[in-house]
Scaffold this active site. Structure first.
Site, PDB file in Angstrom:
ATOM      1  N   ARG A  69      25.662  37.823  42.813  1.00  0.00           N
ATOM      2  CA  ARG A  69      26.459  39.055  42.746  1.00  0.00           C
ATOM      3  C   ARG A  69      25.694  40.258  42.196  1.00  0.00           C
ATOM      4  O   ARG A  69      26.294  41.294  41.968  1.00  0.00           O
ATOM      5  CB  ARG A  69      27.739  38.801  41.943  1.00  0.00           C
ATOM      6  CG  ARG A  69      28.565  37.692  42.551  1.00  0.00           C
ATOM      7  CD  ARG A  69      30.036  37.719  42.244  1.00  0.00           C
ATOM      8  NE  ARG A  69      30.665  36.673  43.034  1.00  0.00           N
ATOM      9  CZ  ARG A  69      30.801  35.403  42.648  1.00  0.00           C
ATOM     10  NH1 ARG A  69      30.406  35.024  41.460  1.00  0.00           N
ATOM     11  NH2 ARG A  69      31.351  34.503  43.440  1.00  0.00           N
ATOM     12  N   THR A 108      25.934  32.366  39.637  1.00  0.00           N
ATOM     13  CA  THR A 108      26.131  33.305  40.746  1.00  0.00           C
ATOM     14  C   THR A 108      26.306  34.746  40.268  1.00  0.00           C
ATOM     15  O   THR A 108      26.280  35.671  41.068  1.00  0.00           O
ATOM     16  CB  THR A 108      27.411  32.959  41.531  1.00  0.00           C
ATOM     17  OG1 THR A 108      28.503  32.884  40.606  1.00  0.00           O
ATOM     18  CG2 THR A 108      27.278  31.633  42.250  1.00  0.00           C
ATOM     19  N   GLY A 149      30.541  25.948  38.001  1.00  0.00           N
ATOM     20  CA  GLY A 149      30.585  24.488  37.966  1.00  0.00           C
ATOM     21  C   GLY A 149      31.926  23.953  37.505  1.00  0.00           C
ATOM     22  O   GLY A 149      32.106  22.739  37.398  1.00  0.00           O
ATOM     23  N   ASN A 200      39.223  27.851  35.509  1.00  0.00           N
ATOM     24  CA  ASN A 200      40.233  26.797  35.433  1.00  0.00           C
ATOM     25  C   ASN A 200      39.802  25.630  34.553  1.00  0.00           C
ATOM     26  O   ASN A 200      38.608  25.365  34.431  1.00  0.00           O
ATOM     27  CB  ASN A 200      40.491  26.257  36.844  1.00  0.00           C
ATOM     28  CG  ASN A 200      39.206  25.742  37.480  1.00  0.00           C
ATOM     29  OD1 ASN A 200      38.396  26.523  37.975  1.00  0.00           O
ATOM     30  ND2 ASN A 200      38.967  24.440  37.420  1.00  0.00           N
ATOM     31  N   ASP A 254      44.013  26.001  39.908  1.00  0.00           N
ATOM     32  CA  ASP A 254      42.703  26.658  40.023  1.00  0.00           C
ATOM     33  C   ASP A 254      42.808  28.162  39.821  1.00  0.00           C
ATOM     34  O   ASP A 254      42.078  28.934  40.435  1.00  0.00           O
ATOM     35  CB  ASP A 254      42.049  26.329  41.382  1.00  0.00           C
ATOM     36  CG  ASP A 254      40.583  26.769  41.444  1.00  0.00           C
ATOM     37  OD1 ASP A 254      39.982  27.004  40.374  1.00  0.00           O
ATOM     38  OD2 ASP A 254      40.045  26.888  42.553  1.00  0.00           O
ATOM     39  N   TRP A 295      38.063  37.723  42.231  1.00  0.00           N
ATOM     40  CA  TRP A 295      36.967  38.475  41.603  1.00  0.00           C
ATOM     41  C   TRP A 295      36.668  39.795  42.302  1.00  0.00           C
ATOM     42  O   TRP A 295      35.810  40.549  41.851  1.00  0.00           O
ATOM     43  CB  TRP A 295      35.706  37.625  41.510  1.00  0.00           C
ATOM     44  CG  TRP A 295      35.136  37.218  42.827  1.00  0.00           C
ATOM     45  CD1 TRP A 295      35.447  36.101  43.541  1.00  0.00           C
ATOM     46  CD2 TRP A 295      34.157  37.924  43.597  1.00  0.00           C
ATOM     47  NE1 TRP A 295      34.728  36.075  44.711  1.00  0.00           N
ATOM     48  CE2 TRP A 295      33.929  37.172  44.763  1.00  0.00           C
ATOM     49  CE3 TRP A 295      33.453  39.110  43.410  1.00  0.00           C
ATOM     50  CZ2 TRP A 295      33.033  37.570  45.757  1.00  0.00           C
ATOM     51  CZ3 TRP A 295      32.559  39.509  44.403  1.00  0.00           C
ATOM     52  CH2 TRP A 295      32.355  38.741  45.565  1.00  0.00           C
TER      53      TRP A 295
END
Lengths: 255, 525
Positions: free
Chosen positions: B114, B158, B174, B242, B285, B373
């Site tokens: 990102r 990321t 992860g 989560n 999630d 996001w």
């Protein structure tokens, strides 16, 4: 009669099963792969693997990132969406090709080298004058390629040849250039990029100029590398190669 | 010591000072959201509601081997920095010509990325295998690479790092496969770790008993998204993901702190000042990775330091960011069936018997959430937050296997309902009331991840769900202009000025597109 399917099955298995890392470094396999490569692959990828119609296989950008089974699959089946055809050879022959293609960009850090790295470090940071242009871990000049990861990103052959024959190939983004700007003031440095419309010029003291070609009075590119042919003995060159081969950012290099 | 002197000596050019970043965007765009509070508001105003219709494409840069570009570009003095997986490229921002490229030779994991952080003479980015890498901003020369999480344990990275003062803040991915999340601060000069805050507490720490019998090494609560920072309070606001296993709750009865939360962490010490959990004991999630937007605004007639947050769970939250006090939580989607509202203490009023089951059960919003996001933006004139919003329900299923057998998986899944396709809307939300002031429907396949930027020209730039970059009127949501990129958009636009002209850039799939106002150029025969 009943045994034949078993033998065939074993052949299929061999084709897909990855050989050991040692086997893939076997010189006879690499040589066999090279022989086959010159016949089947050199037309597009170049006899030295440096690309042409097909991508460069020697710079490591593609090959080092690909896993062995991926290389095997690409040779065997081709690459969809590209000109790369498949070569439906038997498994061992494909694996030999994988061994050879890997060897083209085998990082110098894994090569056995004759030079003395400590002597090479002294030369690199001393009389060799290398740090005027090259950086290692932030120390050094701006206008030569960064060598912090040299051992992980270049082959021993590439390191050696760029010292002994710097004019044979000038790395992309390191061509020397002089320009005269509209106000008559000159600038000198390396062209990080260029086309008919713009030049991205980096001065040796590290200042970047983003220039429009139309705004420049004159532009002159040098045909020789900014890298001088060094005044070093063959042994000294091997020492520097050995030192550079140890440069890898993920392993603390000896100084 | 010699090394330090040399670095100082050569870095006299083009320093990005931290106070420049604190000042927020102007000609430059110096941090992921433009400003550390993530309002994504630019004071540039050459492009206005009146002339946005005259925007044209100025250049395109193609990224070889692009893996779904997700970065927001950073621009410093006419140089743009973008990322692909394990790759950073510096571009001449006026022409799109490449100045340098860094390809990481080491990373074993290929993940989306990102973007970069900049500070001083450095550019920072994370590799897929969770190394923070420092590069020289002018040349791309490699300065150091520091591993901060172990990829063999399921960690990856990321995010765009967050550079603040003398440190770079990083988080991990992860959380869908069983890791223990954390936020780390690494020193700008060397990558040395200054502190590490675990989002799943250890025995004796506050929140440890909120996890039932689950092995706390697996709790998830990843930290995969960029946080925000308040320089006056010296607090960073970090969103967490989560709890794990995502959909299976049997072994983790309780609230599962600090999953699905925002954490206020003292930048100096790495200690938690406060936390607020949006979805206690989540089973859908619903990461809290939507952006914690910091504004100094009015709340019930008084000025207050606020944090705005449109959560995946379908509620739009306003918190006091000094104390973490819950101020309001209002639904910002219509498809919301799991809770009737938010109680005064900030906890959702959950409807019973809607937890994911082995056979599947319909819950709204969807697993991807009411927002995610994709970046919202806050416009000071309207005082509205512009939020990419997804109206969708899913059928949620949970596994009944023990957690030990679920490592590497989410412990269930969610299916879209073919007869009820999802749809994106860009919504303007008045934070004072939680009311929707306007919305812009986005027909499409409900697959985008694009965000927004708003400007002093009163233009809102946004990605839509059909591959278009849009310009809308911030007051009315009226369409002013669009450009079809031909790709599914998975990044947020930004704006900058170079050579006296304002540009707008968005990364689209495999390309970087930059737009500016049309200028008639005399042809030279």
């Amino acid at each position: 009669m009943r045994r034949i399917p078993g033998i065939l099955f074993a052949g299929v298995l061999f084709a897909q099963q990855e050989p050991s890392a040692k086997q893939l470094l076997d010189p006879s396999w690499i040589n066999e792969g090279r022989r086959q490569y010159r016949l089947a692959c050199g037309g597009c990828h170049g006899i030295n693997g440096e690309g042409g119609r097909g991508p460069n296989l020697a710079d490591g950008a593609m090959v080092r990132r690909a896993k062995n089974d991926r290389l095997f699959y690409s040779v065997r089946n081709g690459v969809a969406g590209t000109d790369m055809p498949g070569f439906p050879w038997e498994g061992e022959k494909v694996w030999q090709m994988v061994a050879f293609v890997r060897s083209l960009s085998a990082p110098a850090q894994f090569a056995t080298l004759p030079g003395n790295a400590e002597a090479g470090a002294a030369l690199f940071h001393g009389k060799g004058g290398c740090t005027g242009c090259h950086m290692i871990r932030g120390a050094g000049g701006f206008t030569g390629p960064d060598l912090t990861d040299a051992g992980a990103t270049r082959t021993a052959k590439q390191l050696r040849e760029s010292i002994t024959n710097p004019n044979d190939r000038i790395a992309e983004g390191f061509e020397s250039v002089s320009v005269i700007q509209a106000d008559g003031s000159p600038l000198r440095g390396v062209a990080k990029n260029k086309n008919n419309y713009s030049i991205q010029l980096l001065e040796d003291r590290g200042k970047l100029h983003l220039l429009e070609r139309a705004s420049l009075k004159s532009v002159r590119f040098e045909t020789t590398s900014a890298m001088p042919k060094p005044d070093l003995t063959a042994k000294e060159i091997e020492d520097i190669v050995a030192y550079l081969a140890k440069q890898s950012v993920r392993v603390e290099a000896k100084r | 010591m010699k090394l330090g002197v040399l670095i100082l000596g050569v870095s006299a050019f083009g320093q990005v000072r931290f106070e420049d970043i604190v000042a927020g965007p102007g000609k430059n765009w110096l941090t992921y959201h433009g400003d550390l509070g993530a309002t994504r508001y630019s004071p540039l105003k050459q492009i206005t509601r009146a002339n946005a219709g005259h925007l044209v494409a100025k250049w395109t840069y193609h990224v070889d081997n692009a893996l779904k570009l997700e970065a927001t570009p950073i621009v410093v003095d006419g140089v743009m920095y973008i990322t692909n997986s394990n790759e950073v490229v510096a571009l001449d921002a006026r022409t799109g010509r490449r100045v340098w490229r860094y390809l990481d030779a080491h990373s074993q994991i290929r993940r989306v990325n990102r973007g970069v952080a900049v500070l001083g003479d450095r550019v920072f980015f994370v590799t897929g295998d969770a190394h923070l890498v420092a590069l020289h901003r002018v040349t791309g020369a490699l300065l150091w690479s520091k591993q901060y999480a172990d990829p063999t344990k399921g960690y990856f990275a990321t995010m765009a790092p967050l550079a603040v003062k003398d440190r770079v803040i990083v988080g991990v991915g992860g959380g869908d496969s069983g890791i223990r999340g954390f936020v780390s601060a690494l020193l700008v000069s060397t990558g040395e770790e200054l502190w590490k805050f675990h989002t799943v507490p250890q025995p004796g720490e506050f929140g440890f008993d909120s996890w039932g019998k689950l092995n706390k090494e697996w709790g998830g609560a990843a930290t995969w998204m960029h946080g925000t920072y308040d320089p006056e309070l010296n607090l960073i606001y970090w969103p967490t993901g989560n709890p794990w296993p995502d959909l299976a709750k049997e072994e983790r009865n309780g609230d599962n702190l600090f999953s699905c939360s925002v954490l206020a962490i003292d930048l100096a010490t790495g200690k938690r000042r406060w936390h607020f959990q949006f979805t206690p004991g989540d089973t859908r999630d619903w990461d809290a990775q939507s952006i914690p937007v910091l504004i100094n605004g009015e709340w019930q007639g008084k000025p207050r330091k606020l944090l705005l947050h449109p959560n995946r769970n379908g509620f739009f939250y306003v918190l006091d960011r000094v104390t973490g006090e819950f101020l309001s939580g209002t639904p910002f989607v219509d498809r919301l069936n799991w809770a009737t509202g938010i109680a005064k203490n900030g906890r959702p009023l959950e409807i019973p018997n809607l937890q994911p089951t082995a056979n599947g059960i319909k819950n709204c919003p969807s697993l991807r959430g009411a927002s995610n996001w994709m970046s919202p933006s806050f416009h000071p004139k309207t005082q509205w937050l512009y939020v990419p919003t997804l109206e969708q329900c899913d059928i949620y299923s949970a596994s009944s296997l023990p957690a030990a057998k679920l490592v590497g998986s989410m412990g269930g899944g969610a299916d879209q309902i073919p007869s009820e396709p999802g749809q994106f809307f860009l919504r303007a939300i008045d934070y004072k009331t939680g009311k929707k002031m306007w919305e812009y429907p986005m027909p499409g396949s409900a697959k985008m991840w694009g965000g927004t930027v708003s400007t002093a020209g009163d233009v809102l730039f946004a990605a839509d769900d059909d591959g278009n970059l849009l310009a809308l009127d911030v007051f009315t949501g009226k369409h002013l202009w669009h450009y079809a990129t031909g790709q599914n958009l998975t990044a947020s636009p930004m704006t900058f000025e170079a050579g006296g002209k304002q540009y707008v850039t968005i990364l689209a799939g495999t390309e970087v597109y930059t737009f500016g106002l049309f200028e008639a150029v005399a042809s030279r025969p």
